[in-house]
Design a protein around this motif. Structure first.
Motif, PDB file in Angstrom:
ATOM      1  N   HIS A   1       0.849  -1.190   0.000  1.00  0.00           N
ATOM      2  CA  HIS A   1       0.000   0.000   0.000  1.00  0.00           C
ATOM      3  C   HIS A   1       0.886   1.242   0.000  1.00  0.00           C
ATOM      4  CE1 HIS A   1      -3.832  -2.076   0.596  1.00  0.00           C
ATOM      5  NE2 HIS A   1      -3.110  -2.949   1.298  1.00  0.00           N
ATOM      6  N   VAL A   2       0.678   2.118  -0.976  1.00  0.00           N
ATOM      7  CA  VAL A   2       1.500   3.306  -1.154  1.00  0.00           C
ATOM      8  C   VAL A   2       0.719   4.533  -0.711  1.00  0.00           C
ATOM      9  CG1 VAL A   2       2.723   4.750  -2.829  1.00  0.00           C
ATOM     10  CG2 VAL A   2       2.733   2.264  -3.080  1.00  0.00           C
ATOM     11  N   THR A   3       1.377   5.373   0.089  1.00  0.00           N
ATOM     12  CA  THR A   3       0.823   6.657   0.496  1.00  0.00           C
ATOM     13  C   THR A   3       1.851   7.723   0.172  1.00  0.00           C
ATOM     14  OG1 THR A   3      -0.345   5.577   2.322  1.00  0.00           O
ATOM     15  CG2 THR A   3      -0.170   7.975   2.406  1.00  0.00           C
ATOM     16  N   LEU A   4       1.422   8.759  -0.526  1.00  0.00           N
ATOM     17  CA  LEU A   4       2.289   9.897  -0.817  1.00  0.00           C
ATOM     18  C   LEU A   4       1.984  10.989   0.192  1.00  0.00           C
ATOM     19  CD1 LEU A   4       1.950  10.070  -4.715  1.00  0.00           C
ATOM     20  CD2 LEU A   4       3.657   8.840  -3.355  1.00  0.00           C
ATOM     21  N   VAL A   5       3.009  11.500   0.853  1.00  0.00           N
ATOM     22  CA  VAL A   5       2.836  12.607   1.797  1.00  0.00           C
ATOM     23  C   VAL A   5       3.831  13.699   1.448  1.00  0.00           C
ATOM     24  CG1 VAL A   5       1.924  11.229   3.702  1.00  0.00           C
ATOM     25  CG2 VAL A   5       4.369  11.540   3.485  1.00  0.00           C
ATOM     26  N   GLY A   6       3.459  14.919   1.720  1.00  0.00           N
ATOM     27  CA  GLY A   6       4.364  16.023   1.453  1.00  0.00           C
ATOM     28  C   GLY A   6       3.631  17.224   0.917  1.00  0.00           C
ATOM     29  N   VAL A   7       4.394  18.072   0.240  1.00  0.00           N
ATOM     30  CA  VAL A   7       3.871  19.351  -0.231  1.00  0.00           C
ATOM     31  C   VAL A   7       4.244  19.531  -1.697  1.00  0.00           C
ATOM     32  CG1 VAL A   7       3.978  21.846   0.094  1.00  0.00           C
ATOM     33  CG2 VAL A   7       4.156  20.337   2.062  1.00  0.00           C
ATOM     34  N   VAL A   8       3.270  19.958  -2.501  1.00  0.00           N
ATOM     35  CA  VAL A   8       3.510  20.329  -3.887  1.00  0.00           C
ATOM     36  C   VAL A   8       2.927  21.719  -4.122  1.00  0.00           C
ATOM     37  CG1 VAL A   8       3.629  17.976  -4.809  1.00  0.00           C
ATOM     38  CG2 VAL A   8       1.428  19.105  -4.638  1.00  0.00           C
ATOM     39  N   ASP A   9       3.255  22.302  -5.252  1.00  0.00           N
ATOM     40  CA  ASP A   9       2.856  23.684  -5.522  1.00  0.00           C
ATOM     41  C   ASP A   9       1.374  23.861  -5.802  1.00  0.00           C
ATOM     42  OD1 ASP A   9       5.422  24.621  -5.182  1.00  0.00           O
ATOM     43  OD2 ASP A   9       5.923  24.479  -7.312  1.00  0.00           O
ATOM     44  N   ASN A  10       0.735  22.856  -6.399  1.00  0.00           N
ATOM     45  CA  ASN A  10      -0.659  23.048  -6.802  1.00  0.00           C
ATOM     46  C   ASN A  10      -1.383  21.712  -6.927  1.00  0.00           C
ATOM     47  OD1 ASN A  10      -0.041  22.004  -9.505  1.00  0.00           O
ATOM     48  ND2 ASN A  10       1.015  23.957  -9.798  1.00  0.00           N
ATOM     49  N   GLU A  11      -2.682  21.790  -7.140  1.00  0.00           N
ATOM     50  CA  GLU A  11      -3.533  20.606  -7.256  1.00  0.00           C
ATOM     51  C   GLU A  11      -3.161  19.763  -8.468  1.00  0.00           C
ATOM     52  OE1 GLU A  11      -6.544  18.232  -5.646  1.00  0.00           O
ATOM     53  OE2 GLU A  11      -5.790  20.110  -4.831  1.00  0.00           O
ATOM     54  N   GLY A  12      -2.738  20.408  -9.553  1.00  0.00           N
ATOM     55  CA  GLY A  12      -2.333  19.686 -10.757  1.00  0.00           C
ATOM     56  C   GLY A  12      -1.128  18.788 -10.503  1.00  0.00           C
ATOM     57  N   ASP A  13      -0.131  19.310  -9.746  1.00  0.00           N
ATOM     58  CA  ASP A  13       1.039  18.489  -9.421  1.00  0.00           C
ATOM     59  C   ASP A  13       0.667  17.345  -8.480  1.00  0.00           C
ATOM     60  OD1 ASP A  13       2.626  20.010 -11.047  1.00  0.00           O
ATOM     61  OD2 ASP A  13       3.602  21.121  -9.431  1.00  0.00           O
ATOM     62  N   LYS A  14      -0.266  17.594  -7.588  1.00  0.00           N
ATOM     63  CA  LYS A  14      -0.734  16.529  -6.691  1.00  0.00           C
ATOM     64  C   LYS A  14      -1.380  15.407  -7.515  1.00  0.00           C
ATOM     65  CE  LYS A  14      -4.159  15.498  -3.171  1.00  0.00           C
ATOM     66  NZ  LYS A  14      -5.340  15.977  -2.472  1.00  0.00           N
ATOM     67  N   ASN A  15      -2.238  15.793  -8.440  1.00  0.00           N
ATOM     68  CA  ASN A  15      -2.896  14.800  -9.289  1.00  0.00           C
ATOM     69  C   ASN A  15      -1.885  14.059 -10.155  1.00  0.00           C
ATOM     70  OD1 ASN A  15      -5.380  15.527  -8.231  1.00  0.00           O
ATOM     71  ND2 ASN A  15      -5.803  16.999  -9.858  1.00  0.00           N
ATOM     72  N   LEU A  16      -0.917  14.786 -10.680  1.00  0.00           N
ATOM     73  CA  LEU A  16       0.117  14.173 -11.521  1.00  0.00           C
ATOM     74  C   LEU A  16       0.950  13.163 -10.727  1.00  0.00           C
ATOM     75  CD1 LEU A  16       1.365  14.099 -14.318  1.00  0.00           C
ATOM     76  CD2 LEU A  16       2.800  16.035 -13.652  1.00  0.00           C
ATOM     77  N   ALA A  17       1.303  13.504  -9.487  1.00  0.00           N
ATOM     78  CA  ALA A  17       2.056  12.573  -8.639  1.00  0.00           C
ATOM     79  C   ALA A  17       1.239  11.313  -8.368  1.00  0.00           C
ATOM     80  CB  ALA A  17       2.452  13.249  -7.328  1.00  0.00           C
ATOM     81  N   ASN A  18      -0.045  11.472  -8.109  1.00  0.00           N
ATOM     82  CA  ASN A  18      -0.904  10.306  -7.879  1.00  0.00           C
ATOM     83  C   ASN A  18      -1.050   9.456  -9.132  1.00  0.00           C
ATOM     84  OD1 ASN A  18      -1.611  10.397  -5.101  1.00  0.00           O
ATOM     85  ND2 ASN A  18      -2.918  12.163  -5.527  1.00  0.00           N
ATOM     86  N   ILE A  19      -1.167  10.091 -10.288  1.00  0.00           N
ATOM     87  CA  ILE A  19      -1.255   9.347 -11.546  1.00  0.00           C
ATOM     88  C   ILE A  19       0.027   8.562 -11.788  1.00  0.00           C
ATOM     89  CG2 ILE A  19      -1.317   9.618 -14.074  1.00  0.00           C
ATOM     90  CD1 ILE A  19      -3.311  11.969 -13.557  1.00  0.00           C
ATOM     91  N   ARG A  20       1.177   9.215 -11.579  1.00  0.00           N
ATOM     92  CA  ARG A  20       2.460   8.542 -11.769  1.00  0.00           C
ATOM     93  C   ARG A  20       2.615   7.376 -10.781  1.00  0.00           C
ATOM     94  NH1 ARG A  20       4.429   8.553 -16.240  1.00  0.00           N
ATOM     95  NH2 ARG A  20       6.388   7.922 -15.313  1.00  0.00           N
ATOM     96  N   ALA A  21       2.169   7.569  -9.548  1.00  0.00           N
ATOM     97  CA  ALA A  21       2.254   6.501  -8.544  1.00  0.00           C
ATOM     98  C   ALA A  21       1.367   5.320  -8.926  1.00  0.00           C
ATOM     99  CB  ALA A  21       1.870   7.042  -7.172  1.00  0.00           C
ATOM    100  N   ASN A  22       0.236   5.594  -9.546  1.00  0.00           N
ATOM    101  CA  ASN A  22      -0.684   4.525  -9.957  1.00  0.00           C
ATOM    102  C   ASN A  22      -0.160   3.700 -11.117  1.00  0.00           C
ATOM    103  OD1 ASN A  22      -2.983   4.442  -8.244  1.00  0.00           O
ATOM    104  ND2 ASN A  22      -3.587   6.441  -9.034  1.00  0.00           N
TER     105      ASN A  22
END
Length: 170
Positions: A139-160
């Motif tokens: 089970h993967v959980t990403l924690v931390g800080v990014v600049d915007n909602e788009g980068d958050k979504n992109l990180a989640n897409i890449r993790a998936n």
């Protein structure tokens, strides 16, 4: 020139006054204590992108929490903040993640997928990357800080995109 000397004298008097105000109590301001604790934790030698450390400070009691991949990080975290002036007690709720070659493979694949992508590589620069990758039994959980909602979504897409991992939302 005279005004500069007077301002310097006034600044010195204020600084000494502030020092004497905290000298007898041995209790630095809470904000200063929190920044000292944070500094100690990010300076831990084995703290890395696959660990997540959190803390709270309340009346000299530091409560540590989070998840780490190595037991030494848990003990070093407690030891590093215990000696700070104003700390009366350390409560260590840091969880050591189970050893698993399966999880280690997922960690490395997630790291390559997220930080190897053109739009997200900047979050991996520096000594402490701003996106931490926590893997617990697949089970993967990403924690931390990014600049915007788009980068958050992109990180989640890449993790998936990593095979055999289950992405948690946080």
């Amino acid at each position: 020139m005279k005004r500069t000397i007077q301002n310097l004298a006034l600044a010195s008097a204020l600084a000494f006054g502030a020092l004497s105000m905290f000298a007898g109590t041995n209790n630095p301001p809470a904000q200063d204590l929190s920044s000292q604790v944070r500094h100690q934790l990010v300076m831990l030698p084995y703290y890395n992108v696959f660990d997540d450390l959190n803390f709270s400070v309340n009346n000299g009691v530091v409560t540590l929490s989070g998840e780490v991949t190595q037991p030494v990080v848990k003990s070093d975290a407690e030891r590093s903040v215990k000696h700070l002036a104003g700390i009366t007690q350390v409560v260590n709720h840091i969880r050591v993640l189970p050893l698993s070659t399966f999880d280690n493979r997922i960690r490395m694949a997630e790291y390559r997928s997220i930080y190897g992508f053109g739009g997200l590589y900047r979050y991996g620069l520096g000594t402490q990357p701003s996106i931490h990758i926590i893997v617990d039994n697949g089970h993967v959980t990403l924690v931390g800080v990014v600049d915007n909602e788009g980068d958050k979504n992109l990180a989640n897409i890449r993790a998936n995109t990593v095979f055999w991992s289950f992405i948690g939302d946080q």
